[in-house]
Design a protein around this motif. Structure first.
Motif, PDB file in Angstrom:
ATOM      1  N   VAL A 205      20.405   8.546  10.130  1.00 39.86           N
ATOM      2  CA  VAL A 205      21.056   9.070  11.333  1.00 39.86           C
ATOM      3  C   VAL A 205      21.991   7.973  11.849  1.00 39.86           C
ATOM      4  O   VAL A 205      21.625   6.799  11.853  1.00 39.86           O
ATOM      5  N   HIS A 206      23.188   8.370  12.260  1.00 43.05           N
ATOM      6  CA  HIS A 206      24.111   7.374  12.829  1.00 43.05           C
ATOM      7  C   HIS A 206      24.562   7.803  14.220  1.00 43.05           C
ATOM      8  O   HIS A 206      24.888   8.974  14.438  1.00 43.05           O
ATOM      9  N   GLY A 207      24.557   6.841  15.125  1.00 47.06           N
ATOM     10  CA  GLY A 207      25.084   7.089  16.462  1.00 47.06           C
ATOM     11  C   GLY A 207      26.021   5.973  16.867  1.00 47.06           C
ATOM     12  O   GLY A 207      26.084   4.931  16.211  1.00 47.06           O
ATOM     13  N   ARG A 208      26.767   6.213  17.959  1.00 47.13           N
ATOM     14  CA  ARG A 208      27.738   5.201  18.386  1.00 47.13           C
ATOM     15  C   ARG A 208      27.056   4.086  19.157  1.00 47.13           C
ATOM     16  O   ARG A 208      27.203   2.919  18.839  1.00 47.13           O
ATOM     17  N   ARG A 209      26.300   4.440  20.196  1.00 49.55           N
ATOM     18  CA  ARG A 209      25.710   3.351  20.970  1.00 49.55           C
ATOM     19  C   ARG A 209      24.354   3.647  21.588  1.00 49.55           C
ATOM     20  O   ARG A 209      23.702   2.739  22.076  1.00 49.55           O
ATOM     21  N   SER A 210      23.900   4.898  21.594  1.00 50.00           N
ATOM     22  CA  SER A 210      22.613   5.178  22.226  1.00 50.00           C
ATOM     23  C   SER A 210      21.472   5.085  21.209  1.00 50.00           C
ATOM     24  O   SER A 210      21.235   6.000  20.427  1.00 50.00           O
ATOM     25  N   ALA A 211      20.781   3.931  21.251  1.00 48.12           N
ATOM     26  CA  ALA A 211      19.653   3.738  20.333  1.00 48.12           C
ATOM     27  C   ALA A 211      18.582   4.790  20.603  1.00 48.12           C
ATOM     28  O   ALA A 211      17.922   5.263  19.675  1.00 48.12           O
ATOM     29  N   ALA A 212      18.423   5.170  21.857  1.00 44.82           N
ATOM     30  CA  ALA A 212      17.356   6.116  22.211  1.00 44.82           C
ATOM     31  C   ALA A 212      17.626   7.485  21.585  1.00 44.82           C
ATOM     32  O   ALA A 212      16.721   8.114  21.028  1.00 44.82           O
ATOM     33  N   ARG A 213      18.888   7.941  21.645  1.00 41.66           N
ATOM     34  CA  ARG A 213      19.201   9.261  21.063  1.00 41.66           C
ATOM     35  C   ARG A 213      19.107   9.240  19.550  1.00 41.66           C
ATOM     36  O   ARG A 213      18.631  10.193  18.928  1.00 41.66           O
ATOM     37  N   ALA A 214      19.562   8.143  18.958  1.00 38.59           N
ATOM     38  CA  ALA A 214      19.468   8.035  17.492  1.00 38.59           C
ATOM     39  C   ALA A 214      18.001   8.041  17.068  1.00 38.59           C
ATOM     40  O   ALA A 214      17.627   8.693  16.087  1.00 38.59           O
ATOM     41  N   GLU A 215      17.193   7.333  17.831  1.00 37.31           N
ATOM     42  CA  GLU A 215      15.761   7.262  17.512  1.00 37.31           C
ATOM     43  C   GLU A 215      15.090   8.639  17.642  1.00 37.31           C
ATOM     44  O   GLU A 215      14.235   9.010  16.832  1.00 37.31           O
ATOM     45  N   GLU A 216      15.539   9.393  18.628  1.00 35.13           N
ATOM     46  CA  GLU A 216      14.961  10.730  18.822  1.00 35.13           C
ATOM     47  C   GLU A 216      15.247  11.627  17.604  1.00 35.13           C
ATOM     48  O   GLU A 216      14.348  12.315  17.109  1.00 35.13           O
ATOM     49  N   VAL A 217      16.494  11.603  17.135  1.00 31.78           N
ATOM     50  CA  VAL A 217      16.835  12.435  15.969  1.00 31.78           C
ATOM     51  C   VAL A 217      16.112  11.906  14.722  1.00 31.78           C
ATOM     52  O   VAL A 217      15.636  12.674  13.889  1.00 31.78           O
ATOM     53  N   ARG A 218      16.021  10.583  14.619  1.00 31.25           N
ATOM     54  CA  ARG A 218      15.297   9.995  13.482  1.00 31.25           C
ATOM     55  C   ARG A 218      13.859  10.522  13.440  1.00 31.25           C
ATOM     56  O   ARG A 218      13.349  10.915  12.390  1.00 31.25           O
ATOM     57  N   ARG A 219      13.213  10.540  14.599  1.00 34.46           N
ATOM     58  CA  ARG A 219      11.827  11.045  14.660  1.00 34.46           C
ATOM     59  C   ARG A 219      11.759  12.524  14.289  1.00 34.46           C
ATOM     60  O   ARG A 219      10.837  12.964  13.612  1.00 34.46           O
ATOM     61  N   GLU A 220      12.745  13.273  14.757  1.00 32.38           N
ATOM     62  CA  GLU A 220      12.755  14.715  14.423  1.00 32.38           C
ATOM     63  C   GLU A 220      12.870  14.911  12.909  1.00 32.38           C
ATOM     64  O   GLU A 220      12.228  15.796  12.345  1.00 32.38           O
ATOM     65  N   CYS A 221      13.695  14.092  12.269  1.00 34.23           N
ATOM     66  CA  CYS A 221      13.839  14.193  10.807  1.00 34.23           C
ATOM     67  C   CYS A 221      12.529  13.807  10.138  1.00 34.23           C
ATOM     68  O   CYS A 221      12.047  14.505   9.236  1.00 34.23           O
ATOM     69  N   GLN A 222      11.968  12.690  10.576  1.00 39.40           N
ATOM     70  CA  GLN A 222      10.729  12.197   9.969  1.00 39.40           C
ATOM     71  C   GLN A 222       9.608  13.240  10.088  1.00 39.40           C
ATOM     72  O   GLN A 222       8.802  13.393   9.179  1.00 39.40           O
ATOM     73  N   ALA A 223       9.610  13.950  11.198  1.00 35.26           N
ATOM     74  CA  ALA A 223       8.581  14.976  11.411  1.00 35.26           C
ATOM     75  C   ALA A 223       8.706  16.106  10.381  1.00 35.26           C
ATOM     76  O   ALA A 223       7.780  16.889  10.205  1.00 35.26           O
ATOM     77  N   LEU A 224       9.855  16.177   9.701  1.00 35.04           N
ATOM     78  CA  LEU A 224      10.031  17.197   8.665  1.00 35.04           C
ATOM     79  C   LEU A 224       9.560  16.696   7.295  1.00 35.04           C
ATOM     80  O   LEU A 224       9.831  17.312   6.263  1.00 35.04           O
ATOM     81  N   GLY A 225       8.893  15.528   7.291  1.00 33.60           N
ATOM     82  CA  GLY A 225       8.234  15.054   6.068  1.00 33.60           C
ATOM     83  C   GLY A 225       9.111  14.220   5.157  1.00 33.60           C
ATOM     84  O   GLY A 225       8.856  14.130   3.960  1.00 33.60           O
ATOM     85  N   VAL A 226      10.174  13.614   5.717  1.00 35.58           N
ATOM     86  CA  VAL A 226      11.054  12.781   4.887  1.00 35.58           C
ATOM     87  C   VAL A 226      11.178  11.400   5.529  1.00 35.58           C
ATOM     88  O   VAL A 226      10.725  11.185   6.651  1.00 35.58           O
ATOM     89  N   ARG A 227      11.835  10.481   4.794  1.00 36.30           N
ATOM     90  CA  ARG A 227      12.105   9.168   5.380  1.00 36.30           C
ATOM     91  C   ARG A 227      13.371   9.271   6.223  1.00 36.30           C
ATOM     92  O   ARG A 227      14.302   9.993   5.861  1.00 36.30           O
ATOM     93  N   SER A 228      13.390   8.534   7.320  1.00 38.00           N
ATOM     94  CA  SER A 228      14.601   8.554   8.137  1.00 38.00           C
ATOM     95  C   SER A 228      14.779   7.212   8.831  1.00 38.00           C
ATOM     96  O   SER A 228      13.809   6.567   9.224  1.00 38.00           O
ATOM     97  N   VAL A 229      16.032   6.795   8.934  1.00 33.06           N
ATOM     98  CA  VAL A 229      16.394   5.511   9.542  1.00 33.06           C
ATOM     99  C   VAL A 229      17.562   5.788  10.465  1.00 33.06           C
ATOM    100  O   VAL A 229      18.393   6.641  10.167  1.00 33.06           O
ATOM    101  N   ALA A 230      17.630   5.071  11.594  1.00 34.45           N
ATOM    102  CA  ALA A 230      18.772   5.239  12.512  1.00 34.45           C
ATOM    103  C   ALA A 230      19.613   3.970  12.517  1.00 34.45           C
ATOM    104  O   ALA A 230      19.077   2.867  12.575  1.00 34.45           O
ATOM    105  N   LEU A 231      20.929   4.128  12.440  1.00 32.54           N
ATOM    106  CA  LEU A 231      21.852   2.990  12.505  1.00 32.54           C
ATOM    107  C   LEU A 231      22.876   3.258  13.597  1.00 32.54           C
ATOM    108  O   LEU A 231      23.304   4.400  13.784  1.00 32.54           O
ATOM    109  N   LEU A 232      23.286   2.201  14.280  1.00 29.43           N
ATOM    110  CA  LEU A 232      24.323   2.331  15.307  1.00 29.43           C
ATOM    111  C   LEU A 232      25.584   1.614  14.850  1.00 29.43           C
ATOM    112  O   LEU A 232      25.507   0.546  14.256  1.00 29.43           O
ATOM    113  N   ALA A 233      26.742   2.193  15.113  1.00 33.15           N
ATOM    114  CA  ALA A 233      28.012   1.525  14.815  1.00 33.15           C
ATOM    115  C   ALA A 233      29.110   2.238  15.597  1.00 33.15           C
ATOM    116  O   ALA A 233      29.165   3.473  15.602  1.00 33.15           O
TER     117      ALA A 233
END
Ligand code: A4P
Ligand code: MG
Length: 422
Positions: A205-233
């Motif tokens: 998952v990539h976001g511009r600057r909100s670590a919290a929002r990126a982390e939320e989507v990362r968790r949602e992906c992970q909850a679907l049974g896959v690996r997920s990582v969030a990066l900001l740039a």
């Protein structure tokens, strides 16, 4: 200066064991500046890629001590291949002898010249058990200079990934695929992230600057049974694009799919009140320049690796025209992205598929709050009589990335409910 280089040997024609043994002797005799110091056992392996019906391979790895430079070593290897009657015909086709440089000390080489290209570490090394298994016998603790992981780790990761791909079943057809989706903390990007995770893909998952929002989507992906990582740039920064490409490639030792979705919000965000010229500048930096930079960088990596899929985000009405300042702005930005996509598809064929999605009226942040006039217009212009949803776009992205679209490249796919002007 002397270095240890690691070589891969492969043969699937003739007396394969005799060929490998003779190739090692030829290597030692070829040049006094090459000494063979370790050799793995022979591994019998099923052919990967290439025409159906070719015979099994015998593969091995060898460590050589050499004072030659990498290109000189490649030249020696090619002479030996020639001497063994190697004829280059179809890609991944049967061969009496294949000799590749896997690693050359901790050097990274990217020499591109027709007939003399050399990429070290070998760009497919981390994907292939027929290379990693023999190599791990003689170099388990050697660190890959790009991925900064040991050969033993790369082998374990590749085994896991290939096992997941073998298990890929209809509802999880993207199992074992590694995907980067830029701008995926909200809207269409987030919907694509969730849809691909639901299909089994590991998602960055990539976001511009909100670590919290990126982390939320990362968790949602992970909850679907896959690996997920969030990066900001912040993709407005050119250096940040290069850094994101590099970082994303490192996470799981390569990517399989890149969805360049990130686009500047000039409708509802802080830029909504900016002048036309300022908005144009922002769209140039984020929608065009960053998309081009990321797709060129990661596209080259996928091409060198030998396969992959890129998706960009265009806009349905760039082709037909839309009145007003926003229509003009998006026409410039998304028209450029769609045109670029077609040229990139031509550049990266046949290894990498490259397509653009062109959404029409999709209800994202702006659509939620748009006035009654726009609500009426969006529904009137679509033959289907409604707004599109982010998921309407995401399900097309899933199909486009997946195995059922294997013959689709260089296309702009409109997702607009059959929109007509009127
Ligand atoms: N080249 C670039 N980098 C390197 C490098 N690090 N080492 C260039 C050697 N060559 C490198 O190679 C094509 C060009 O790659 C060369 O001109 C060189 O300048 P090639 O050997 O002529 O052609 P190829 O065999 O199609 O490519 P390559 O890269 O050797 O193929 P692969 O990826 O190694 O795959 N299945 C099993 N089980 N075992 C195998 O050994 N091998 C392949 C070939 C496919 N399937 C296999 C096996
Ligand atoms: Mg080769």
């Amino acid at each position: 200066m002397a270095v240890i280089a690691y070589l891969a040997l492969g043969s699937n024609v003739g007396d394969r064991a005799a060929t490998l043994a003779a190739a090692l002797r030829a290597l030692a005799d070829a040049d006094e500046r090459i000494q063979v110091v370790r050799v793995s056992t022979w591994h019998e392996t099923d052919p990967v890629g290439g025409p159906a019906g070719q015979g099994k391979y015998l593969n091995a790895a060898a460590a050589v001590h050499t004072t030659l430079d990498p290109l000189a070593l490649l030249a020696r290897l090619q002479e030996i291949e020639q001497a063994f009657g190697r004829v280059r015909t179809v890609r991944d086709g049967p061969r009496t002898l294949d000799l590749d440089i896997l690693l050359f000390g901790d050097q990274i080489v990217a020499h591109r010249e027709p007939g003399r290209t050399l990429l070290v570490p070998h760009p497919r090394l981390q994907e292939r058990l027929f290379v990693l298994e023999p190599l791990a016998e003689i170099a388990a603790d050697v660190v890959h200079p790009i991925f900064q992981a040991t050969i033993a780790t790369l082998l374990a990761e590749a085994r896991q990934r290939l096992a997941r791909r073998r298990e890929a079943c209809p509802g999880r057809e993207l199992s074992g695929q590694r995907v980067l989706i830029t701008g995926s903390t909200s809207g269409i990007g987030r919907a694509i992230a969730l849809e691909l995770a639901a299909a089994g893909a590991d998602v960055i998952v990539h976001g511009r600057r909100s670590a919290a929002r990126a982390e939320e989507v990362r968790r949602e992906c992970q909850a679907l049974g896959v690996r997920s990582v969030a990066l900001l740039a912040d993709l407005r920064q050119e250096a940040a694009c290069a850094a994101l490409a590099h970082q994303a490639w490192q996470v799981w030792q390569g990517l399989d799919v890149v969805v360049a979705n990130a686009g500047a919000d000039t409708l509802t965000g802080e830029a909504a009140d900016w002048s036309f010229a300022e908005k144009l500048q922002l769209l140039w930096e984020v929608d065009i320049r960053a998309t081009v930079a990321l797709c060129r960088d990661l596209g080259q990596r996928l091409y060198d690796r030998g396969d992959g899929c890129l998706v960009t985000m265009g806009w349905d009405q760039a082709a037909t025209g839309m009145d007003g300042a926003s229509g003009q702005l998006f026409a410039v930005a998304k028209g450029a992205v769609m045109a670029f996509t077609l040229s990139l598809a031509a550049t990266l064929a046949p290894h990498v598929r490259v397509n653009a999605l062109a959404p029409g009226w999709i209800k994202t942040a702006w659509g939620e709050t748009a006035s009654a006039v726009w609500q009426e217009r969006a529904c009137r212009e679509a033959l289907l009589g409604r707004w599109g949803t982010p998921r309407d776009v995401a399900t097309v992205a899933r199909w486009l990335i997946g195995p059922n679209a294997a013959f689709v490249t260089g296309q702009v796919i409109r997702i607009n409910g059959g929109a007509v002007r009127g």
